[in-house]
Design a protein around this motif. Structure first.
Motif, PDB file in Angstrom:
ATOM      1  N   MET A  95       1.023  -1.090   0.086  1.00 39.41           N
ATOM      2  CA  MET A  95       0.096  -0.160   0.212  1.00 39.41           C
ATOM      3  C   MET A  95       0.887   1.212   0.008  1.00 39.41           C
ATOM      4  SD  MET A  95      -2.537  -1.330   2.927  1.00 39.41           S
ATOM      5  CE  MET A  95      -3.836  -0.049   2.876  1.00 39.41           C
ATOM      6  N   VAL A  96       2.335   0.999   0.112  1.00 34.68           N
ATOM      7  CA  VAL A  96       3.075   2.250   0.524  1.00 34.68           C
ATOM      8  C   VAL A  96       4.141   1.949  -0.730  1.00 34.68           C
ATOM      9  CG1 VAL A  96       4.733   3.664   1.909  1.00 34.68           C
ATOM     10  CG2 VAL A  96       2.281   2.577   2.778  1.00 34.68           C
ATOM     11  N   ASP A  97       4.324   3.071  -1.269  1.00 31.05           N
ATOM     12  CA  ASP A  97       5.277   2.974  -2.321  1.00 31.05           C
ATOM     13  C   ASP A  97       6.807   2.876  -2.176  1.00 31.05           C
ATOM     14  OD1 ASP A  97       3.347   3.009  -4.380  1.00 31.05           O
ATOM     15  OD2 ASP A  97       3.502   5.183  -4.699  1.00 31.05           O
ATOM     16  N   GLU A  98       7.128   3.461  -1.103  1.00 32.98           N
ATOM     17  CA  GLU A  98       8.555   3.373  -0.729  1.00 32.98           C
ATOM     18  C   GLU A  98       8.861   3.565   0.705  1.00 32.98           C
ATOM     19  OE1 GLU A  98       9.565   8.188  -1.387  1.00 32.98           O
ATOM     20  OE2 GLU A  98      10.469   6.679  -2.718  1.00 32.98           O
ATOM     21  N   GLU A  99       9.812   3.134   1.342  1.00 36.84           N
ATOM     22  CA  GLU A  99       9.963   3.211   2.942  1.00 36.84           C
ATOM     23  C   GLU A  99       9.875   4.850   3.346  1.00 36.84           C
ATOM     24  OE1 GLU A  99      13.552   2.368   6.251  1.00 36.84           O
ATOM     25  OE2 GLU A  99      13.762   1.873   4.236  1.00 36.84           O
ATOM     26  N   PRO A 100       9.108   4.982   4.350  1.00 33.61           N
ATOM     27  CA  PRO A 100       8.938   6.091   4.724  1.00 33.61           C
ATOM     28  C   PRO A 100      10.028   6.544   5.748  1.00 33.61           C
ATOM     29  CG  PRO A 100       7.606   4.872   6.196  1.00 33.61           C
ATOM     30  CD  PRO A 100       7.994   3.930   5.002  1.00 33.61           C
ATOM     31  N   THR A 101      10.474   7.839   5.659  1.00 35.47           N
ATOM     32  CA  THR A 101      11.732   8.231   6.222  1.00 35.47           C
ATOM     33  C   THR A 101      11.022   9.347   7.733  1.00 35.47           C
ATOM     34  OG1 THR A 101      11.936   9.929   4.980  1.00 35.47           O
ATOM     35  CG2 THR A 101      13.159   7.944   4.544  1.00 35.47           C
ATOM     36  N   SER A 102       9.955   9.806   7.389  1.00 39.98           N
ATOM     37  CA  SER A 102       9.439  10.944   8.449  1.00 39.98           C
ATOM     38  C   SER A 102       7.936  10.729   8.863  1.00 39.98           C
ATOM     39  CB  SER A 102       9.500  12.216   7.823  1.00 39.98           C
ATOM     40  OG  SER A 102       8.891  13.035   8.575  1.00 39.98           O
ATOM     41  N   VAL A 133       4.699  -6.430   4.914  1.00 41.87           N
ATOM     42  CA  VAL A 133       4.930  -5.533   6.014  1.00 41.87           C
ATOM     43  C   VAL A 133       6.391  -5.137   6.141  1.00 41.87           C
ATOM     44  CG1 VAL A 133       2.682  -5.716   7.321  1.00 41.87           C
ATOM     45  CG2 VAL A 133       4.731  -6.947   8.138  1.00 41.87           C
ATOM     46  N   ASP A 134       6.623  -4.091   6.764  1.00 42.61           N
ATOM     47  CA  ASP A 134       8.070  -3.640   7.184  1.00 42.61           C
ATOM     48  C   ASP A 134       7.881  -2.665   8.211  1.00 42.61           C
ATOM     49  OD1 ASP A 134      10.843  -3.732   7.193  1.00 42.61           O
ATOM     50  OD2 ASP A 134      10.900  -3.607   5.108  1.00 42.61           O
ATOM     51  N   TYR A 135       9.048  -2.301   8.603  1.00 43.01           N
ATOM     52  CA  TYR A 135       9.049  -1.290  10.030  1.00 43.01           C
ATOM     53  C   TYR A 135      10.344  -0.358   9.897  1.00 43.01           C
ATOM     54  CZ  TYR A 135       9.426  -0.186  15.014  1.00 43.01           C
ATOM     55  OH  TYR A 135       9.651   0.205  16.258  1.00 43.01           O
ATOM     56  N   THR A 136       9.968   0.831  10.427  1.00 38.95           N
ATOM     57  CA  THR A 136      11.132   1.732  10.472  1.00 38.95           C
ATOM     58  C   THR A 136      11.291   2.959  11.829  1.00 38.95           C
ATOM     59  OG1 THR A 136      12.295   3.594   8.983  1.00 38.95           O
ATOM     60  CG2 THR A 136       9.730   3.458   9.077  1.00 38.95           C
ATOM     61  N   ILE A 137      12.188   3.451  12.015  1.00 39.90           N
ATOM     62  CA  ILE A 137      12.208   4.279  12.925  1.00 39.90           C
ATOM     63  C   ILE A 137      12.309   5.810  12.157  1.00 39.90           C
ATOM     64  CG2 ILE A 137      13.483   5.393  14.847  1.00 39.90           C
ATOM     65  CD1 ILE A 137      14.274   2.667  15.937  1.00 39.90           C
ATOM     66  N   PRO A 138      11.413   6.818  12.240  1.00 39.46           N
ATOM     67  CA  PRO A 138      11.485   7.734  11.523  1.00 39.46           C
ATOM     68  C   PRO A 138      12.641   8.522  12.087  1.00 39.46           C
ATOM     69  CG  PRO A 138       9.026   7.123  11.973  1.00 39.46           C
ATOM     70  CD  PRO A 138       9.926   6.493  12.817  1.00 39.46           C
ATOM     71  N   GLU A 139      12.784   9.665  11.088  1.00 39.64           N
ATOM     72  CA  GLU A 139      14.310  10.321  11.421  1.00 39.64           C
ATOM     73  C   GLU A 139      14.026  11.299  12.365  1.00 39.64           C
ATOM     74  OE1 GLU A 139      13.067  13.881   7.905  1.00 39.64           O
ATOM     75  OE2 GLU A 139      14.770  12.321   7.441  1.00 39.64           O
ATOM     76  N   GLU A 140      12.730  11.957  12.801  1.00 38.10           N
ATOM     77  CA  GLU A 140      12.688  12.641  13.869  1.00 38.10           C
ATOM     78  C   GLU A 140      12.704  11.910  15.078  1.00 38.10           C
ATOM     79  OE1 GLU A 140       9.696  13.846  10.594  1.00 38.10           O
ATOM     80  OE2 GLU A 140      10.304  11.857  11.563  1.00 38.10           O
ATOM     81  N   GLY A 141      12.609  10.491  15.037  1.00 44.64           N
ATOM     82  CA  GLY A 141      12.865   9.655  16.412  1.00 44.64           C
ATOM     83  C   GLY A 141      11.661   9.086  16.595  1.00 44.64           C
ATOM     84  N   THR A 142      11.858   8.060  17.645  1.00 42.04           N
ATOM     85  CA  THR A 142      10.818   7.487  18.413  1.00 42.04           C
ATOM     86  C   THR A 142      10.833   6.992  19.587  1.00 42.04           C
ATOM     87  OG1 THR A 142       8.866   5.869  17.748  1.00 42.04           O
ATOM     88  CG2 THR A 142      11.327   5.218  17.756  1.00 42.04           C
ATOM     89  N   PRO A 143       9.715   7.029  20.552  1.00 45.86           N
ATOM     90  CA  PRO A 143      10.038   6.557  21.990  1.00 45.86           C
ATOM     91  C   PRO A 143      10.539   5.105  22.154  1.00 45.86           C
ATOM     92  CG  PRO A 143       7.774   7.440  21.535  1.00 45.86           C
ATOM     93  CD  PRO A 143       8.428   7.294  20.275  1.00 45.86           C
TER      94      PRO A 143
END
Length: 360
Positions: free
Chosen positions: A157-164, A261-271
């Motif tokens: 459903m998502v074209d590319e890995e999100p970064t933000s 499915v996949d998983y990422t930590i956005p560039e702004e950070g995450t708890p």
């Protein structure tokens, strides 16, 4: 077991049932043990099954049985330990659980750990994680597993890995975004997305209002808020969510079952939702608990369990298979750590604003 032991077990069993009823749990048997068994409290489900498996290996070597009990949240785990002194020997808390246990029980619920009895921990766990913020300056916790509250996505459903985190605001994903319904986790993500230091935001009313504004903006594309890991996994399995906040270990499970499915930590950070082993103050079996913990922190055992558990123990010189886990980060400074004394100080306000946002 002699007759006096039988009496003590019966008495303890009645107390446990009374205490457990307050949190909706069912506990049976003589817990706390006499040295031949120790009792471990965790969160149930597949993660506790993995813990049961590694602990059974230790039992084969030690001849000490591990009895398992479960509760669904840190709050209920704390309640169970407090209401039944001596019945639980050790458990694992997230940072919020550590903060709550210390604050609600005046640092009397958890034992001061004798690190000299766990030399494998001091030798094999990364120094940075031995002084991770929730345990820095405290002597009641051991770094157990890295866990993050990042962004999962459906790769079809998502074209590319999100970064933000910005991707969750894009109009094309209207009604395709899910977030957790944990108010303080939402606050942490909102602070990160707004480019704020989460603890500075917690301490400052004006900055807290900026976070609420960010959460209000994020709310526009959300179709649901989940209350459990099982729920966000279902949303991804059923292709309902393009994006959802998640824990990476759960996404590993979906990948193993061939979901896209996949998983990422956005560039702004995450708890961080990382967990820490603790020993209860009232445990009469601390020596046996230390023996297990020292055995666990031998790298071969920690790696084996981490791969089965899908959450990595932060070892020195970790093998590639550990660093390839979705949750792995090299340094705790890569994550956001909330000061839970500040969280609890402002929790009523945070929850009220969160409920207002959801109702809009």
């Amino acid at each position: 077991m002699d007759s006096n032991d039988s009496i003590r077990c019966s008495s303890r069993r009645r107390v446990l049932q009374v205490g457990a009823s307050a949190v909706g749990l069912s506990i049976a048997g003589c817990l706390g043990g006499d040295g031949d068994s120790i009792t471990f409290l965790s969160r149930g489900g597949s993660t506790q099954e993995a813990e049961r498996e590694i602990m059974e290996e230790w039992t084969e070597e030690s001849d000490i049985t591990v009895e398992h009990q479960s509760a669904p949240s840190d709050q209920e785990m704390i309640q169970l330990i407090a209401e039944n002194p001596g019945s639980i020997d050790f458990t694992n808390f997230s940072a919020s659980g550590l903060g709550l246990a210390r604050g609600e029980h005046d640092d009397e619920l958890l034992a001061e750990i004798d690190y000299g009895e766990i030399p494998n921990y001091e030798e094999h766990v990364q120094d940075e994680w031995q002084s991770a913020p929730p345990i820095d300056g405290h002597d009641d916790g051991l770094a157990y597993h890295i866990s993050t509250h990042g962004l999962a996505y459906n790769t079809e459903m998502v074209d590319e890995e999100p970064t933000s985190w910005d991707v969750t605001l894009e109009s094309e994903y209207e009604d395709q975004v899910a977030f957790s319904d944990i108010s303080y986790a939402r606050f942490g993500v909102g602070a990160a997305h707004a480019g704020l230091d989460v603890n500075e935001a917690l301490a400052d009313e004006e900055l807290r209002n900026e976070v609420y504004d960010q959460l209000r903006e994020q709310h526009q594309n959300v179709f649901t808020y989940w209350a459990s890991g099982d729920e966000f996994m279902r949303l991804l399995r059923e292709d309902q969510a393009a994006f959802t906040t998640a824990w990476g270990g759960r996404i590993e499970q979906l990948q193993e079952d061939d979901y896209p499915v996949d998983y990422t930590i956005p560039e702004e950070g995450t708890p961080s939702f990382s967990s820490f082993m603790v020993v209860t103050e009232e445990s009469e079996n601390k020596d046996a608990v230390y023996d297990f913990l020292n055995w666990y922190y031998e790298p071969e055992h920690a790696v084996q369990h981490s791969l089965n558990y899908n959450y990595p123990t932060p070892l020195e010189d970790p093998p590639a298979e550990l660093t390839e886990l979705l949750e792995y980060v090299e340094d705790p400074d890569e994550l956001l750590w909330m000061d839970f004394q500040l969280v609890f100080e402002h929790l009523d306000e945070i929850e009220q604003n969160w409920n207002d946002i959801k109702a809009e």
